[in-house]
Design a protein around this motif. Structure first.
Motif, short mmCIF file in Angstrom:
data_model
loop_
_atom_site.label_atom_id
_atom_site.label_comp_id
_atom_site.label_asym_id
_atom_site.label_seq_id
_atom_site.Cartn_x
_atom_site.Cartn_y
_atom_site.Cartn_z
N THR A 1 0.77 -1.12 0.06
CA THR A 1 0.12 -0.04 0.00
C THR A 1 0.90 1.26 -0.29
O THR A 1 1.77 1.34 0.86
N GLY A 2 0.68 2.12 -0.95
CA GLY A 2 1.41 3.33 -1.06
C GLY A 2 2.63 3.47 -1.89
O GLY A 2 3.36 4.38 -1.88
N SER A 3 2.89 2.36 -2.61
CA SER A 3 4.11 2.03 -3.32
C SER A 3 3.75 1.87 -4.80
O SER A 3 4.18 1.09 -5.83
N SER A 4 2.68 2.43 -5.24
CA SER A 4 2.03 2.45 -6.82
C SER A 4 1.58 3.68 -7.21
O SER A 4 1.08 4.41 -6.21
N VAL A 5 1.45 3.86 -8.50
CA VAL A 5 1.07 4.91 -9.02
C VAL A 5 0.25 4.60 -10.50
O VAL A 5 0.76 3.84 -11.15
N ASP A 6 -0.90 5.23 -10.77
CA ASP A 6 -1.20 4.92 -12.11
C ASP A 6 -0.74 6.04 -13.26
O ASP A 6 -0.87 7.35 -12.82
N ALA A 7 -0.48 5.56 -14.41
CA ALA A 7 0.23 6.29 -15.28
C ALA A 7 -0.51 6.03 -16.63
O ALA A 7 -0.53 4.90 -16.85
#
Length: 457
Positions: A141-147
């Motif tokens: 949790t907290g180690s991803s991002v959408d691009a």
């Protein structure tokens, strides 16, 4: 698809952040920037900038007199050995890129992606080489991002989609100091692995093998005058030793060979030795480095030719002077450690200082200006508590050392912290009064104190 473009990178080298060139990944191959435009461009591009902050990391403080910072709490940027960056979207196999420590501050330029597509970019951080759950130090949790990518070919026009990686480092489990029942105190230790240690104690060199319950099997390998330092060549299974009483270096062929003095070694006069202390084996050059606290020098002994060469220090002159390898002076050098990049660390007892030597210069990293009171924080304001008893480097390039306040660490970013471990009684201990320290290849610490041997991890 797994891309691993850094097969020749030394993951234990000290951080070289801020390198000028960016990483480019093209059709599964890493090439240097700038990227040549192909005849026909295909697919969208995505530039992933490094994390702006390592979310959750705790900055070391405690720069005031007597201020110490326990090495617990969250992992920090200095604990990261490498990242694994995964790009996932529906309908295609995930793309995984391995990013070594020295590239952590560079952008990733990933091309030939699907256009007008949203990718979930997940970052996993690891504290040692390999990508197992046991050495992962980031939270899910907290180690991803959408691009989201845009139209095809936009990357070749110089305007790729840009996103910033996110990583949340995990809470570190407290260090635990597990006692090993032995009835002796070691002056030096070297660890072959997490269950096998060699110790210089009194007039003997001993091997300690631990079972799953930490019950030791202790074997005496040799009786000498005064073994003062140890170094291990794991490839040839050779244990090297320094004997300060008889002014010599020697070796033991493991597991149970007889001690053999090294040939062509001058024991007195000229450029010879009097009191060999800290000892390190360099596999790349097949040499031994050692510190001589009487002759006031650090020397290199070539195991092939028997040649003895002074690296730095002024022969028979004790003083603390920074400078070039030719002009710098030492004051009672003792414990010694050598990094994979060739940096040499030397502990000095006369002036209670930690010295560092690279290929051209010798400088002072830490001193004891407060007369035995420790201070943690950046190396420029941190302080030793008395003289350093021993040194050891871990697989990530952090330097562990013993002084009057206990077990301490100088990390790769130049910050000093003091170990806080949970002892057998459940109470926090700093292992003050320790006499020797060693680090196994997996990062396990071994510390010899006035009462016991401890395994710390």
């Amino acid at each position: 698809m797994r891309l691993s473009p850094f097969n020749n990178v030394d993951l234990s080298a000290r951080s070289a952040v801020g390198l000028a060139s960016a990483l480019a990944l093209l059709a599964g191959c890493a090439v240097g920037a700038p990227i040549a435009r192909p005849p026909v461009a295909a697919g969208a591009s995505l530039v992933l900038n490094p994390p702006k902050t390592w979310t959750g990391q705790r900055t070391l403080q405690g720069t005031q007199l007597g201020g110490t910072v326990a090495l617990d709490g969250r992992y920090t940027r200095a604990d990261v050995d490498h990242l694994e960056v995964e790009l996932a979207t529906t309908g295609v196999a995930p793309i995984t890129v391995n990013v070594p420590e020295e590239r952590l501050d560079e952008p990733l330029n990933i091309q030939h992606l699907r256009a007008n597509t949203t990718y979930r970019v997940t970052v996993r951080a690891y504290r040692t080489p390999g990508s197992t759950t046991a050495n992962q130090i980031s939270q899910a949790t907290g180690s991803s991002v959408d691009a989201s990518t845009s139209d095809d070919n936009v990357g070749w026009a110089g305007s790729p989609t840009v996103a910033t990686l996110r990583v949340l480092l995990a809470d570190r489990k407290p260090y635990v100091a597990e006692p090993v029942a032995v009835n002796w105190v070691a002056s030096r230790l070297v660890a072959a692995d997490a269950s096998t240690i060699y110790a210089a104690t009194g007039e003997e060199i001993k091997r300690v093998v631990l079972d799953a319950a930490l019950v030791p099997t202790v074997t005496s390998l040799a009786s000498l005058g005064a073994p003062s330092a140890l170094a291990l060549d794991p490839t040839s299974q050779t244990l090297y030793y320094a004997d300060s009483q008889f002014h010599k270096l020697g070796k033991l062929a493991l597991p149970a060979g007889a001690p053999t003095p090294l040939t062509n070694f001058v024991s007195a006069g000229g450029n010879g030795t009097e009191a060999p202390g800290g000892l390190c084996f360099e596999a790349t050059s097949n040499t031994l480095l050692y510190a001589d606290g009487v002759r006031q020098v650090v020397q290199r002994f070539d195991l092939g030719s028997g040649t003895l060469t002074r690296l730095f220090g002024q022969l028979d002159r004790s003083e603390q002077t920074d400078g070039t390898l030719a002009t710098a002076a030492l004051a009672d050098p003792g414990a010694l450690a050598v990094g994979r990049d060739g940096t040499i660390y030397v502990a000095q007892s006369a002036t209670a200082a930690l010295r560092e030597a690279d290929a051209s210069f010798v400088r002072t990293l830490l001193r004891d200006p407060f007369e035995g009171v420790a201070a943690d924080g950046p190396a420029g304001s941190a302080a030793l508590a008395g003289a350093i008893q021993d040194l050891a480097l871990d697989p990530n390039g952090n330097l562990w050392f013993l002084d009057g306040s206990g077990v301490r660490r100088l990390d790769r970013e130049g910050r000093v912290g003091t170990l806080s471990a949970i002892g057998e009684d459940g109470q926090v201990t700093s292992l003050a009064g320790a006499t020797a320290i060693a680090v196994a290849p997996d990062g396990t610490l071994f510390v010899s104190s006035s009462t016991d041997l401890y395994r710390v991890r």
